[in-house]
Design an enzyme around this catalytic site. Structure first.
Site, mmCIF file in Angstrom:
data_model
loop_
_atom_site.group_PDB
_atom_site.id
_atom_site.type_symbol
_atom_site.label_atom_id
_atom_site.label_comp_id
_atom_site.label_asym_id
_atom_site.label_seq_id
_atom_site.Cartn_x
_atom_site.Cartn_y
_atom_site.Cartn_z
ATOM 1 N N CYS A 1 0.864 -1.373 -0.194
ATOM 2 C CA CYS A 1 -0.628 0.446 -0.232
ATOM 3 C C CYS A 1 0.928 0.782 -0.469
ATOM 4 O O CYS A 1 -0.063 2.207 -0.476
ATOM 5 C CB CYS A 1 -1.338 0.179 1.336
ATOM 6 S SG CYS A 1 -1.316 1.321 1.150
ATOM 7 N N CYS A 28 -1.416 1.630 -3.075
ATOM 8 C CA CYS A 28 -2.393 2.759 -2.549
ATOM 9 C C CYS A 28 -1.636 4.186 -2.952
ATOM 10 O O CYS A 28 -2.214 5.246 -3.660
ATOM 11 C CB CYS A 28 -2.973 2.796 -1.361
ATOM 12 S SG CYS A 28 -3.316 1.357 -0.693
ATOM 13 N N LYS A 52 0.123 5.276 -5.864
ATOM 14 C CA LYS A 52 -1.261 5.205 -7.131
ATOM 15 C C LYS A 52 -2.067 6.905 -7.012
ATOM 16 O O LYS A 52 -1.941 7.770 -8.321
ATOM 17 C CB LYS A 52 -1.948 4.295 -6.862
ATOM 18 C CG LYS A 52 -3.066 4.140 -8.142
ATOM 19 C CD LYS A 52 -4.198 3.890 -7.469
ATOM 20 C CE LYS A 52 -4.843 4.155 -6.526
ATOM 21 N NZ LYS A 52 -5.329 2.209 -5.957
ATOM 22 N N TYR A 83 -9.236 -3.203 -11.308
ATOM 23 C CA TYR A 83 -9.045 -2.083 -10.881
ATOM 24 C C TYR A 83 -8.063 -1.108 -10.822
ATOM 25 O O TYR A 83 -7.756 -0.314 -11.891
ATOM 26 C CB TYR A 83 -9.735 -1.095 -10.051
ATOM 27 C CG TYR A 83 -8.923 -2.441 -8.255
ATOM 28 C CD1 TYR A 83 -8.227 -1.185 -7.849
ATOM 29 C CD2 TYR A 83 -9.335 -3.472 -7.704
ATOM 30 C CE1 TYR A 83 -6.748 -1.113 -6.572
ATOM 31 C CE2 TYR A 83 -7.950 -4.407 -7.118
ATOM 32 C CZ TYR A 83 -6.954 -2.347 -6.521
ATOM 33 O OH TYR A 83 -6.092 -2.910 -5.448
ATOM 34 N N GLU A 112 -7.245 2.261 -13.710
ATOM 35 C CA GLU A 112 -6.585 3.263 -12.206
ATOM 36 C C GLU A 112 -5.135 4.042 -13.299
ATOM 37 O O GLU A 112 -4.882 4.668 -13.569
ATOM 38 C CB GLU A 112 -6.010 3.025 -11.024
ATOM 39 C CG GLU A 112 -7.809 2.673 -10.142
ATOM 40 C CD GLU A 112 -7.059 2.481 -8.727
ATOM 41 O OE1 GLU A 112 -7.894 2.490 -8.276
ATOM 42 O OE2 GLU A 112 -5.830 2.074 -8.647
ATOM 43 N N HIS A 162 -26.897 21.530 -1.157
ATOM 44 C CA HIS A 162 -26.951 21.713 -2.658
ATOM 45 C C HIS A 162 -26.058 23.149 -2.447
ATOM 46 O O HIS A 162 -26.156 23.726 -1.522
ATOM 47 C CB HIS A 162 -28.737 22.483 -2.374
ATOM 48 C CG HIS A 162 -28.921 22.938 -4.186
ATOM 49 N ND1 HIS A 162 -28.528 21.982 -4.798
ATOM 50 C CD2 HIS A 162 -28.850 24.602 -4.939
ATOM 51 C CE1 HIS A 162 -29.394 23.100 -6.392
ATOM 52 N NE2 HIS A 162 -29.288 24.130 -5.716
ATOM 53 N N GLU A 200 -25.848 14.953 -3.373
ATOM 54 C CA GLU A 200 -27.300 15.360 -3.077
ATOM 55 C C GLU A 200 -27.910 14.149 -4.563
ATOM 56 O O GLU A 200 -29.456 14.315 -3.859
ATOM 57 C CB GLU A 200 -28.272 16.958 -2.873
ATOM 58 C CG GLU A 200 -27.001 17.418 -4.641
ATOM 59 C CD GLU A 200 -28.159 18.925 -4.116
ATOM 60 O OE1 GLU A 200 -29.141 19.049 -4.305
ATOM 61 O OE2 GLU A 200 -27.278 20.389 -4.784
#
Ligand code: FAD
Length: 450
Positions: free
Chosen positions: A43, A48, A51, A177, A181, A435, A440
């Site tokens: 990682c 992670c 990356k 993934y 990526e 908002h 939302e």
């Protein structure tokens, strides 16, 4: 009772190993940890963290283009790969130091070198034999390349973070993934990027709408999305590399990157001599207490068949530490584990896909929204955001939430809490939106499409 040198000997100082060791020491155990490369594991060093840093770098390209519609001038801006790599290396060195201090601060003895099992209570490292009441395997995984002629000419994610320069033409192979990526990063940084994957869509493990939507958005951003039926060989040719597909079609590139899967890192661990059972997929087989078939030896994280994610390895490490040296009450549920994919645009998911929900026997209502975010009214970018909720008709519970769009992971993290609390669609509807945000939309989808 035999006198062991340690209560816990952990092999592998990655996400899971560090957390289990540190917590065990905190509960009063005498702990040692072995690491053959860098503290922090995949990682921190090759996953992670680098990356995500590279992903930020790649995002600036479109941010700068988008800024023009807001009155900014896009002139004289350029990217320097070497600066990015050097700055990333500096941050990772800092993190390596943080991990060292965390471990030593907790009283864990760090041993540098490759460790292997000698017997159920003995580990060998740098020619020295060390005994421990419990041994934890946390050796992670490593990328695998397909066995085809010329595969040694291609790189994997491990080498990606240390390339000397940004290749001009890149071919990324894979549908998972990591593939989407890294293709997004190359493309964002300015390389001519092709993503080659088997089947019709990338991200097979996710809700099918996510792969469809992401492929369309990546194509708009300039990634050449190609689905093929396999690869035959890679050859060096004048000015680069050539990948040949079974039909004879050739794709040329300066850099070919395999993101075709990862395998548990068990080589040279001595598992065979102890008869430690492996799963069909080749991971160390564990029971619900993360124990192997040898009772004093445990395994967590990517070396097992678990979900290969850092938070999962961390959580498993905490369960093991708790059960060995504390009250043993900590548990880990594998339901509703949220994940994000830092492709451009981001993808994120929690809970069941539509297909999985139906396979599990739920009658579902599906809510979907596909819209242009406010930012792109002025940026002029033709980028759309996608959201989907999978709702159980019988109970009104939201079983799954899925998104493709900017900062999807930041949004789904909060929704994961709601799903873990058993939130219903009526409760989503009763929640006021913030908002104007993209998020939302998750509380304003009123009409089921299915
Ligand atoms: P690792 O972190 O791999 O640590 C294992 C350690 O054991 C390594 O340091 C290794 O050197 C050491 N070791 C191995 N064998 C021995 C031995 N015999 N003796 C001594 N030491 C040994 N996960 C996420 O959650 N989010 C992400 O965004 C994400 N992105 C990723 C991107 C990439 C490109 C990759 C490759 C992975 C990514 N992951 C991500 C997955 C994540 O990195 C892993 O799931 C996680 O690191 C697993 O932790 P671990 O403790 O099981 O093993």
């Amino acid at each position: 009772m035999p006198d062991y040198q340690y209560d816990l000997f952990t092999i592998g100082a990655g996400s899971g190993g560090v957390r289990a060791s540190r917590m065990s020491a905190g509960f009063g155990a005498k702990v040692a940890i072995a690491e053959s490369t860098y503290l922090g594991g995949t990682c921190v060093n090759a996953g992670c963290i680098p990356k995500k840093l590279f992903s930020y770098a790649a995002h600036f390209h479109s941010d700068i283009e988008d800024a023009v519609g807001f009155g900014w001038a896009n002139d004289g801006v350029h990217f320097d790969w070497k600066t990015l790599v050097a700055n990333k290396d500096r941050e990772i060195a800092r993190l390596n130091g943080v991990y060292e201090r965390i471990l030593t601060g907790a009283g864990v003895n760090i041993l540098r070198g490759h460790a292997s099992l000698v017997d159920q209570h003995t580990v060998e490292i740098n020619g020295e034999r060390i005994t421990s009441k419990n041994i934890l395997l946390a050796t992670g995984g490593a990328p695998v390349k397909p066995d085809i002629p010329g595969s040694e000419l291609a790189i994997t994610s491990d080498e990606f973070f240390h390339l000397e320069s940004l290749p001009r033409r890149v071919l990324v192979i894979g549908a998972g993934y990591i593939a989407v990526e890294l293709a997004s990063i190359f493309n964002g940084l300015g390389a001519h990027t092709t993503l080659l994957y088997r089947g019709q869509l990338p991200l097979k493990a996710f809700d099918a709408d996510l792969g469809t939507f992401l492929a369309a958005e990546m194509r708009k951003k300039g990634v050449h999305m190609r689905h093929g039926n396999g690869i035959e060989r890679i050859d060096k040719v004048a000015g680069g590399l050539a990948l040949k597909q079974p039909g004879g079609e050739i794709i040329e590139a300066d850099c070919i990157l395999f993101a075709t899967g990862r395998a548990p890192r068990i080589h040279g661990l001595g598992l065979e001599s102890l008869g430690i059972t492996l799963s069909k997929k080749g991971g160390v087989k564990v029971d619900e207490h993360y124990a192997t078939n040898v009772p004093s030896i445990f395994a967590i994280g990517d070396v097992t068949d678990t979900l290969a994610l850092t938070p999962v390895a961390l959580a498993e490490g905490m369960v093991v530490a708790d059960q060995l040296f504390n009250e043993g009450k900590r548990q880990l549920s594998y339901e509703n584990i949220p994940t994000a994919i830092f492709s451009h645009p981001n993808v994120s998911s929690v809970g069941l896909s539509e297909t999985l929900a139906r396979e599990r026997g739920f009658e579902v209502k599906i809510f979907k929204s596909d819209f242009r975010a406010l930012k792109h009214t002025l940026s002029g970018r033709d980028e759309r955001t996608f959201m989907k909720l999978v709702v159980d008709v019988a109970t009104d519970r939201v079983l799954g939430a899925h998104m493709v769009g900017h900062d999807a992971g930041e949004i789904i993290q909060g929704i994961a809490v709601a799903l873990n609390c058993g939130a219903t669609k009526a409760q989503f509807d009763a929640t006021l939106g913030i908002h104007p945000t993209v998020a939302e939309e998750f509380v304003t989808m009123r009409t089921a499409v299915v």
